[in-house]
Design a protein around this motif. Structure first.
Motif, mmCIF file in Angstrom:
data_model
loop_
_atom_site.group_PDB
_atom_site.id
_atom_site.type_symbol
_atom_site.label_atom_id
_atom_site.label_comp_id
_atom_site.label_asym_id
_atom_site.label_seq_id
_atom_site.Cartn_x
_atom_site.Cartn_y
_atom_site.Cartn_z
ATOM 1 N N GLU A 40 -3.843 24.586 -6.656
ATOM 2 C CA GLU A 40 -4.132 23.294 -6.024
ATOM 3 C C GLU A 40 -2.833 22.533 -5.760
ATOM 4 O O GLU A 40 -2.657 21.922 -4.707
ATOM 5 N N ALA A 41 -1.936 22.574 -6.737
ATOM 6 C CA ALA A 41 -0.652 21.885 -6.588
ATOM 7 C C ALA A 41 0.145 22.488 -5.430
ATOM 8 O O ALA A 41 0.811 21.763 -4.688
ATOM 9 N N GLU A 42 0.075 23.804 -5.259
ATOM 10 C CA GLU A 42 0.768 24.467 -4.143
ATOM 11 C C GLU A 42 0.225 23.995 -2.802
ATOM 12 O O GLU A 42 0.977 23.785 -1.851
ATOM 13 N N GLU A 43 -1.092 23.822 -2.711
ATOM 14 C CA GLU A 43 -1.706 23.337 -1.476
ATOM 15 C C GLU A 43 -1.241 21.910 -1.168
ATOM 16 O O GLU A 43 -0.973 21.563 -0.021
ATOM 17 N N ILE A 44 -1.130 21.104 -2.199
ATOM 18 C CA ILE A 44 -0.649 19.728 -2.020
ATOM 19 C C ILE A 44 0.805 19.754 -1.560
ATOM 20 O O ILE A 44 1.197 18.993 -0.672
ATOM 21 N N ALA A 45 1.599 20.656 -2.136
ATOM 22 C CA ALA A 45 3.004 20.779 -1.746
ATOM 23 C C ALA A 45 3.121 21.179 -0.273
ATOM 24 O O ALA A 45 4.000 20.687 0.439
ATOM 25 N N ASP A 50 5.016 19.113 2.704
ATOM 26 C CA ASP A 50 5.999 19.717 3.614
ATOM 27 C C ASP A 50 5.629 19.485 5.076
ATOM 28 O O ASP A 50 6.487 19.192 5.909
ATOM 29 N N GLU A 51 4.347 19.599 5.398
ATOM 30 C CA GLU A 51 3.897 19.364 6.767
ATOM 31 C C GLU A 51 4.167 17.923 7.195
ATOM 32 O O GLU A 51 4.608 17.671 8.315
ATOM 33 N N LEU A 52 3.897 16.979 6.285
ATOM 34 C CA LEU A 52 4.160 15.571 6.595
ATOM 35 C C LEU A 52 5.650 15.335 6.822
ATOM 36 O O LEU A 52 6.042 14.579 7.730
ATOM 37 N N LYS A 66 0.842 -1.186 0.000
ATOM 38 C CA LYS A 66 0.000 0.000 0.000
ATOM 39 C C LYS A 66 0.884 1.245 0.000
ATOM 40 O O LYS A 66 1.957 1.262 0.589
ATOM 41 N N LYS A 67 0.413 2.280 -0.672
ATOM 42 C CA LYS A 67 1.156 3.530 -0.725
ATOM 43 C C LYS A 67 0.939 4.299 0.576
ATOM 44 O O LYS A 67 -0.154 4.303 1.138
ATOM 45 N N SER A 68 1.993 4.955 1.015
ATOM 46 C CA SER A 68 1.878 5.795 2.197
ATOM 47 C C SER A 68 1.180 7.095 1.808
ATOM 48 O O SER A 68 1.004 7.406 0.624
ATOM 49 N N GLU A 69 0.783 7.858 2.804
ATOM 50 C CA GLU A 69 0.140 9.144 2.562
ATOM 51 C C GLU A 69 1.064 10.069 1.767
ATOM 52 O O GLU A 69 0.633 10.779 0.864
ATOM 53 N N MET A 70 2.354 10.024 2.089
ATOM 54 C CA MET A 70 3.339 10.850 1.400
ATOM 55 C C MET A 70 3.398 10.486 -0.083
ATOM 56 O O MET A 70 3.409 11.364 -0.947
ATOM 57 N N GLU A 71 3.433 9.206 -0.396
ATOM 58 C CA GLU A 71 3.502 8.758 -1.789
ATOM 59 C C GLU A 71 2.247 9.147 -2.557
ATOM 60 O O GLU A 71 2.319 9.567 -3.709
ATOM 61 N N LYS A 72 1.096 9.040 -1.906
ATOM 62 C CA LYS A 72 -0.155 9.424 -2.550
ATOM 63 C C LYS A 72 -0.157 10.912 -2.875
ATOM 64 O O LYS A 72 -0.562 11.319 -3.972
ATOM 65 N N LEU A 73 0.290 11.729 -1.926
ATOM 66 C CA LEU A 73 0.322 13.167 -2.148
ATOM 67 C C LEU A 73 1.318 13.545 -3.238
ATOM 68 O O LEU A 73 1.052 14.426 -4.056
ATOM 69 N N GLN A 74 2.468 12.870 -3.260
ATOM 70 C CA GLN A 74 3.460 13.160 -4.287
ATOM 71 C C GLN A 74 2.935 12.807 -5.674
ATOM 72 O O GLN A 74 3.159 13.544 -6.638
ATOM 73 N N ASP A 75 2.240 11.687 -5.778
ATOM 74 C CA ASP A 75 1.645 11.300 -7.060
ATOM 75 C C ASP A 75 0.580 12.307 -7.494
ATOM 76 O O ASP A 75 0.518 12.700 -8.669
ATOM 77 N N LEU A 76 -0.251 12.740 -6.544
ATOM 78 C CA LEU A 76 -1.294 13.714 -6.842
ATOM 79 C C LEU A 76 -0.683 15.045 -7.261
ATOM 80 O O LEU A 76 -1.157 15.686 -8.204
ATOM 81 N N TYR A 77 0.387 15.455 -6.607
ATOM 82 C CA TYR A 77 1.082 16.696 -6.941
ATOM 83 C C TYR A 77 1.624 16.643 -8.375
ATOM 84 O O TYR A 77 1.412 17.561 -9.167
ATOM 85 N N LYS A 78 2.279 15.556 -8.687
ATOM 86 C CA LYS A 78 2.851 15.392 -10.030
ATOM 87 C C LYS A 78 1.755 15.391 -11.093
ATOM 88 O O LYS A 78 1.870 16.051 -12.130
ATOM 89 N N GLU A 79 0.684 14.688 -10.824
ATOM 90 C CA GLU A 79 -0.434 14.596 -11.761
ATOM 91 C C GLU A 79 -1.081 15.976 -11.968
ATOM 92 O O GLU A 79 -1.392 16.353 -13.103
#
Length: 58
Positions: free
Chosen positions: A42-47, A51-53, A7-20
């Motif tokens: 939206e991408a800035e909010e994901i970034a 950073d918080e994680l 399973k993907k971690s929360e960090m990996e999911k967010l990084q994939d969403l950011y890239k997409e």
């Protein structure tokens, strides 16, 4: 093969969403600059969430 069911971690999911989101914004920017700017925001909010994680993991 062994990572197939990992399973993907929360960090990996967010990084994939950011890239997409960045890729979509780039594609849209050629035809609709306003929509692309919204997607970049939206991408800035994901970034920020990424950073918080990272700060919480340290």
């Amino acid at each position: 093969m062994f990572g197939l069911f990992k399973k993907k971690s929360e960090m990996e999911k967010l990084q994939d969403l950011y890239k997409e989101t960045l890729e979509k914004a780039h594609k849209i920017s050629h035809s609709n600059r306003t929509a692309a700017d919204k997607m970049m925001a939206e991408a800035e909010e994901i970034a920020k969430k990424i950073d918080e994680l990272r700060k919480n993991q340290s």
